[in-house]
Design a protein around this motif. Structure first.
Motif, PDB file in Angstrom:
ATOM      1  N   VAL A  49     -39.437   2.981 -21.751  1.00  0.00           N
ATOM      2  CA  VAL A  49     -38.516   3.950 -22.337  1.00  0.00           C
ATOM      3  C   VAL A  49     -38.268   5.078 -21.339  1.00  0.00           C
ATOM      4  CG1 VAL A  49     -38.359   5.797 -24.072  1.00  0.00           C
ATOM      5  CG2 VAL A  49     -39.120   3.533 -24.752  1.00  0.00           C
ATOM      6  N   VAL A  50     -37.006   5.503 -21.247  1.00  0.00           N
ATOM      7  CA  VAL A  50     -36.651   6.746 -20.559  1.00  0.00           C
ATOM      8  C   VAL A  50     -36.066   7.657 -21.630  1.00  0.00           C
ATOM      9  CG1 VAL A  50     -35.198   7.863 -18.839  1.00  0.00           C
ATOM     10  CG2 VAL A  50     -36.211   5.626 -18.347  1.00  0.00           C
ATOM     11  N   LEU A  51     -36.720   8.784 -21.847  1.00  0.00           N
ATOM     12  CA  LEU A  51     -36.263   9.773 -22.817  1.00  0.00           C
ATOM     13  C   LEU A  51     -35.654  10.925 -22.034  1.00  0.00           C
ATOM     14  CD1 LEU A  51     -36.456  10.625 -25.918  1.00  0.00           C
ATOM     15  CD2 LEU A  51     -38.375  12.029 -25.170  1.00  0.00           C
ATOM     16  N   SER A  52     -34.408  11.262 -22.353  1.00  0.00           N
ATOM     17  CA  SER A  52     -33.748  12.409 -21.712  1.00  0.00           C
ATOM     18  C   SER A  52     -33.566  13.502 -22.747  1.00  0.00           C
ATOM     19  CB  SER A  52     -32.383  11.997 -21.148  1.00  0.00           C
ATOM     20  OG  SER A  52     -32.537  11.010 -20.163  1.00  0.00           O
ATOM     21  N   VAL A  53     -33.958  14.722 -22.372  1.00  0.00           N
ATOM     22  CA  VAL A  53     -33.860  15.870 -23.268  1.00  0.00           C
ATOM     23  C   VAL A  53     -33.038  16.941 -22.567  1.00  0.00           C
ATOM     24  CG1 VAL A  53     -35.142  17.629 -24.546  1.00  0.00           C
ATOM     25  CG2 VAL A  53     -36.138  15.341 -24.236  1.00  0.00           C
ATOM     26  N   SER A  54     -31.906  17.300 -23.184  1.00  0.00           N
ATOM     27  CA  SER A  54     -31.039  18.350 -22.653  1.00  0.00           C
ATOM     28  C   SER A  54     -30.936  19.443 -23.698  1.00  0.00           C
ATOM     29  CB  SER A  54     -29.632  17.802 -22.382  1.00  0.00           C
ATOM     30  OG  SER A  54     -29.678  16.668 -21.565  1.00  0.00           O
ATOM     31  N   THR A  99     -33.843   2.153 -23.373  1.00  0.00           N
ATOM     32  CA  THR A  99     -35.006   1.293 -23.434  1.00  0.00           C
ATOM     33  C   THR A  99     -34.624  -0.174 -23.366  1.00  0.00           C
ATOM     34  OG1 THR A  99     -36.974   0.739 -24.728  1.00  0.00           O
ATOM     35  CG2 THR A  99     -34.986   1.290 -25.974  1.00  0.00           C
ATOM     36  N   ASN A 100     -35.584  -0.978 -22.959  1.00  0.00           N
ATOM     37  CA  ASN A 100     -35.398  -2.419 -23.006  1.00  0.00           C
ATOM     38  C   ASN A 100     -35.989  -3.003 -24.287  1.00  0.00           C
ATOM     39  OD1 ASN A 100     -38.086  -2.128 -22.296  1.00  0.00           O
ATOM     40  ND2 ASN A 100     -37.936  -3.278 -20.394  1.00  0.00           N
ATOM     41  N   LEU A 101     -36.504  -2.154 -25.162  1.00  0.00           N
ATOM     42  CA  LEU A 101     -36.975  -2.601 -26.471  1.00  0.00           C
ATOM     43  C   LEU A 101     -35.775  -3.005 -27.328  1.00  0.00           C
ATOM     44  CD1 LEU A 101     -39.593   0.208 -27.200  1.00  0.00           C
ATOM     45  CD2 LEU A 101     -40.082  -2.170 -26.552  1.00  0.00           C
ATOM     46  N   ALA A 102     -35.999  -3.866 -28.292  1.00  0.00           N
ATOM     47  CA  ALA A 102     -34.941  -4.318 -29.191  1.00  0.00           C
ATOM     48  C   ALA A 102     -34.471  -3.189 -30.104  1.00  0.00           C
ATOM     49  CB  ALA A 102     -35.439  -5.481 -30.036  1.00  0.00           C
ATOM     50  N   ALA A 103     -33.204  -3.217 -30.457  1.00  0.00           N
ATOM     51  CA  ALA A 103     -32.634  -2.201 -31.338  1.00  0.00           C
ATOM     52  C   ALA A 103     -33.354  -2.159 -32.684  1.00  0.00           C
ATOM     53  CB  ALA A 103     -31.144  -2.464 -31.536  1.00  0.00           C
ATOM     54  N   ALA A 148     -30.631   0.717 -26.855  1.00  0.00           N
ATOM     55  CA  ALA A 148     -31.707  -0.280 -26.812  1.00  0.00           C
ATOM     56  C   ALA A 148     -31.215  -1.581 -26.182  1.00  0.00           C
ATOM     57  CB  ALA A 148     -32.210  -0.543 -28.223  1.00  0.00           C
ATOM     58  N   GLY A 149     -32.178  -2.436 -25.844  1.00  0.00           N
ATOM     59  CA  GLY A 149     -31.860  -3.752 -25.306  1.00  0.00           C
ATOM     60  C   GLY A 149     -31.287  -3.740 -23.903  1.00  0.00           C
ATOM     61  N   LEU A 150     -31.579  -2.701 -23.142  1.00  0.00           N
ATOM     62  CA  LEU A 150     -31.054  -2.586 -21.778  1.00  0.00           C
ATOM     63  C   LEU A 150     -31.937  -3.345 -20.794  1.00  0.00           C
ATOM     64  CD1 LEU A 150     -30.315   1.247 -21.782  1.00  0.00           C
ATOM     65  CD2 LEU A 150     -28.691  -0.613 -22.186  1.00  0.00           C
ATOM     66  N   GLN A 151     -31.365  -3.708 -19.691  1.00  0.00           N
ATOM     67  CA  GLN A 151     -32.160  -4.259 -18.598  1.00  0.00           C
ATOM     68  C   GLN A 151     -32.720  -3.069 -17.831  1.00  0.00           C
ATOM     69  OE1 GLN A 151     -29.741  -6.911 -16.299  1.00  0.00           O
ATOM     70  NE2 GLN A 151     -29.743  -8.471 -17.893  1.00  0.00           N
ATOM     71  N   MET A 152     -34.044  -2.977 -17.780  1.00  0.00           N
ATOM     72  CA  MET A 152     -34.677  -1.809 -17.167  1.00  0.00           C
ATOM     73  C   MET A 152     -35.905  -2.210 -16.369  1.00  0.00           C
ATOM     74  SD  MET A 152     -34.423   0.957 -20.284  1.00  0.00           S
ATOM     75  CE  MET A 152     -35.244   2.237 -19.339  1.00  0.00           C
ATOM     76  N   LEU A 153     -36.210  -1.379 -15.391  1.00  0.00           N
ATOM     77  CA  LEU A 153     -37.399  -1.536 -14.570  1.00  0.00           C
ATOM     78  C   LEU A 153     -37.978  -0.147 -14.344  1.00  0.00           C
ATOM     79  CD1 LEU A 153     -38.001  -3.733 -11.539  1.00  0.00           C
ATOM     80  CD2 LEU A 153     -38.260  -1.275 -11.257  1.00  0.00           C
ATOM     81  N   ILE A 154     -39.264   0.018 -14.615  1.00  0.00           N
ATOM     82  CA  ILE A 154     -39.975   1.265 -14.323  1.00  0.00           C
ATOM     83  C   ILE A 154     -41.231   0.889 -13.556  1.00  0.00           C
ATOM     84  CG2 ILE A 154     -41.332   3.149 -15.325  1.00  0.00           C
ATOM     85  CD1 ILE A 154     -39.294   3.423 -17.505  1.00  0.00           C
ATOM     86  N   ALA A 155     -41.472   1.577 -12.468  1.00  0.00           N
ATOM     87  CA  ALA A 155     -42.681   1.370 -11.655  1.00  0.00           C
ATOM     88  C   ALA A 155     -42.843  -0.099 -11.245  1.00  0.00           C
ATOM     89  CB  ALA A 155     -43.919   1.880 -12.386  1.00  0.00           C
ATOM     90  N   GLY A 156     -41.740  -0.729 -10.905  1.00  0.00           N
ATOM     91  CA  GLY A 156     -41.786  -2.097 -10.398  1.00  0.00           C
ATOM     92  C   GLY A 156     -41.944  -3.178 -11.438  1.00  0.00           C
ATOM     93  N   SER A 157     -41.886  -2.812 -12.734  1.00  0.00           N
ATOM     94  CA  SER A 157     -42.095  -3.787 -13.805  1.00  0.00           C
ATOM     95  C   SER A 157     -40.972  -3.703 -14.838  1.00  0.00           C
ATOM     96  CB  SER A 157     -43.429  -3.518 -14.503  1.00  0.00           C
ATOM     97  OG  SER A 157     -43.544  -4.313 -15.660  1.00  0.00           O
ATOM     98  N   CYS A 158     -40.578  -4.866 -15.332  1.00  0.00           N
ATOM     99  CA  CYS A 158     -39.581  -4.941 -16.399  1.00  0.00           C
ATOM    100  C   CYS A 158     -40.231  -5.010 -17.786  1.00  0.00           C
ATOM    101  CB  CYS A 158     -38.675  -6.150 -16.194  1.00  0.00           C
ATOM    102  SG  CYS A 158     -37.636  -6.014 -14.730  1.00  0.00           S
TER     103      CYS A 158
END
Length: 118
Positions: free
Chosen positions: A58-63, A8-12, A44-54
């Motif tokens: 959140v990207v949640l991965s479930v394995s 996520t680009n949200l703060a830790a 957290a605190g990553l540089q991210m873009l989803i659907a053309g917007s920064c």
């Protein structure tokens, strides 16, 4: 032994121990797995873009073994996880993406062996 990763680009600071415990409970319940088998990581605190917007996202991965291997199962998991994430993180559904990965027992190591032999 599910693995749950949040990128996520949200703060830790948004991800307290309380949030992690709630996420553990929510994902364990959604997947039908015991909480003591869950493994969570937050990046957290990553540089991210989803659907053309920064904007906040959140990207949640479930394995997991045996519970993320069909579209039907993952649709059910998604329906349970999206309300939790939108409420807890204050994000719209279009700012969240969930990726599901099916694991085989031979792909997860534990106690000096792999899950196939435990």
């Amino acid at each position: 032994m599910p693995f749950v990763d949040i990128e996520t680009n949200l703060a830790a600071s948004k991800f307290s121990e309380g949030f992690l415990k709630k996420l553990c409970s929510a994902t364990a319940a959604a997947l039908g797995k015991p909480e003591e088998r869950m493994n969570l990581v937050v990046k957290a605190g990553l540089q991210m873009l989803i659907a053309g917007s920064c904007s906040s996202c959140v990207v949640l991965s479930v394995s997991a073994i045996g519970v993320t291997d069909t579209a039907e199962k993952n649709r059910e998991h998604s329906a349970k996880l999206f309300p939790f994430l939108t409420e807890e993180l204050g994000l719209a559904e279009d700012r969240i993406v969930i990726r599901f990965y099916a694991l085989e027992p031979h792909q997860v190591g534990k106690k000096g062996t792999v899950m196939s032999f435990l």
